[in-house]
Design an enzyme around this catalytic site. Structure first.
Site, PDB file in Angstrom:
ATOM      1  N   HIS A 123       0.814  -1.219   0.000  1.00  0.00           N
ATOM      2  CA  HIS A 123       0.000   0.000   0.000  1.00  0.00           C
ATOM      3  C   HIS A 123       0.844   1.264   0.000  1.00  0.00           C
ATOM      4  O   HIS A 123       0.339   2.356  -0.274  1.00  0.00           O
ATOM      5  CB  HIS A 123      -1.008   0.005   1.158  1.00  0.00           C
ATOM      6  CG  HIS A 123      -0.428   0.225   2.520  1.00  0.00           C
ATOM      7  ND1 HIS A 123      -0.112  -0.799   3.382  1.00  0.00           N
ATOM      8  CD2 HIS A 123      -0.114   1.363   3.184  1.00  0.00           C
ATOM      9  CE1 HIS A 123       0.353  -0.303   4.514  1.00  0.00           C
ATOM     10  NE2 HIS A 123       0.366   1.006   4.421  1.00  0.00           N
ATOM     11  N   ASP A 153       0.475  -7.650   1.387  1.00  0.00           N
ATOM     12  CA  ASP A 153       0.835  -6.244   1.560  1.00  0.00           C
ATOM     13  C   ASP A 153       2.350  -6.041   1.534  1.00  0.00           C
ATOM     14  O   ASP A 153       2.926  -5.392   2.404  1.00  0.00           O
ATOM     15  CB  ASP A 153       0.256  -5.695   2.878  1.00  0.00           C
ATOM     16  CG  ASP A 153       0.254  -4.168   2.905  1.00  0.00           C
ATOM     17  OD1 ASP A 153       0.377  -3.547   1.835  1.00  0.00           O
ATOM     18  OD2 ASP A 153       0.135  -3.610   4.005  1.00  0.00           O
ATOM     19  N   SER A 241       4.549   2.813   7.701  1.00  0.00           N
ATOM     20  CA  SER A 241       4.328   1.614   6.891  1.00  0.00           C
ATOM     21  C   SER A 241       5.583   1.212   6.151  1.00  0.00           C
ATOM     22  O   SER A 241       6.216   2.029   5.477  1.00  0.00           O
ATOM     23  CB  SER A 241       3.219   1.854   5.875  1.00  0.00           C
ATOM     24  OG  SER A 241       1.959   1.763   6.467  1.00  0.00           O
TER      25      SER A 241
END
Length: 309
Positions: A123, A153, A241
């Protein structure tokens, strides 16, 4: 400023639920960013007195780990609805393409004679037209997307060593992957990442739970998607992230990816266990992915979406 969010157990909105699973990549108007990759290895082979072999303090771990954690910027073009002055002949609002920027983190996991490989979250790099990586010396270089795995992911980037200055090559290092299967609840951990796009920051906490199964939405068929994470109370914020979750030997034992966001919730961050995905990361580095140059239509059931604050 935009932050990536996904509702816990829902795909198309938060509804009345106050708790949402926030994917920790920060989105800004104009650009996007990604994450950094780490390398595999064992602390037992290290005899240099670094954090990986000496049982170090938080400061020692930060000093030895910052060189392999990177910031990632993702510039993408997305469709934005115009509410004033732009209508088609049927009176409908017309949409236009808008350049946006998001930021994330990554881990340098391998260095060859030619390239650096960096692992991050899918993402973080999703829909990118341009990806760039910022290293510990604050120098920024263009990165190329290798492979992606949306279900897990994960994404792997590479940067040509020929593009790096001698000073940058001297400043960076390669991460050591630890054994997330050997983690114990209550064990202290350290998180490093590009929180809010301000640059690398360090937080610490404990392993709050292992094998924590969280619903991250639904797939194209409407089936609930469940992912298993390390839960930690170390602060994980937008921009983190793809960053590193480290044990007290300075080894990467998780890839920070999300947190539960709510006025009623504190200290519930999540990381992908590194031992579950090392084979996937090795496979992704051998792939080639073409970054899209124009946006086109968005997926009608995207796994990740963004809310504006």
């Amino acid at each position: 400023m935009h932050y990536g969010k996904i509702s816990a157990g829902r795909r198309k909105g938060l509804g009345k639920c106050a708790v949402s699973l926030t994917l920790c990549a920060a989105l800004f108007a104009g650009t996007t960013a990604g994450a950094v990759n780490t390398t595999t290895g064992t602390a037992s082979s290290c005899t240099c007195g670094c954090a990986a072999c000496s049982g170090a303090s938080i400061s020692d771990i930060a000093e030895s780990s910052l060189p392999f954690v990177v910031s990632i910027t993702n510039i993408s073009v997305q469709e934005a609805q115009q509410y004033f002055d732009r209508f088609d002949r049927y009176g409908h609002n017309q949409n236009e393409l808008e350049e946006t920027t998001s930021v994330g983190s990554g881990i340098i996991f391998e260095q060859t004679d030619d390239v650096l490989y960096i692992v991050t979250n899918y993402h973080v790099v999703e829909d990118a037209t341009t990806l760039s990586v910022g290293f510990v010396d604050d120098e920024v270089y263009e990165a190329e997307l290798c492979g992606t795995d949306e279900d897990n992911d994960l994404a792997v980037l590479k940067v040509s060593l020929d593009d790096l200055s001698a000073d940058t090559r001297a400043a960076i290092s390669v991460a050591v992957f630890g054994d997330s299967d050997s983690l114990r609840v209550g064990e202290q951990v350290v998180a490093i990442g590009n929180a809010l796009g301000y640059g690398q920051s360090v937080t610490t906490g404990i392993v709050s739970a292992l094998n924590r199964s969280i619903s991250t939405g639904t797939d194209a068929q409407g089936n609930t998607v469940q992912s298993t994470y390390i839960q930690t109370d170390a602060a994980i914020n937008p921009g983190n992230s793809g960053g590193a979750l480290l044990n007290m030997d300075g080894e990467v034992i998780g890839i920070n990816t999300a947190k539960l966001a709510s006025t009623e919730v504190e200290g519930m961050g999540y990381a992908i266990p590194i031992s579950d995905v090392t084979d996937i990361i090795d496979e992704l580095k051998t792939q080639t992915t073409t970054q899209q140059k124009t946006t086109g239509q968005q997926d009608s059931t995207p796994m990740y979406y963004f809310f504006r604050f």
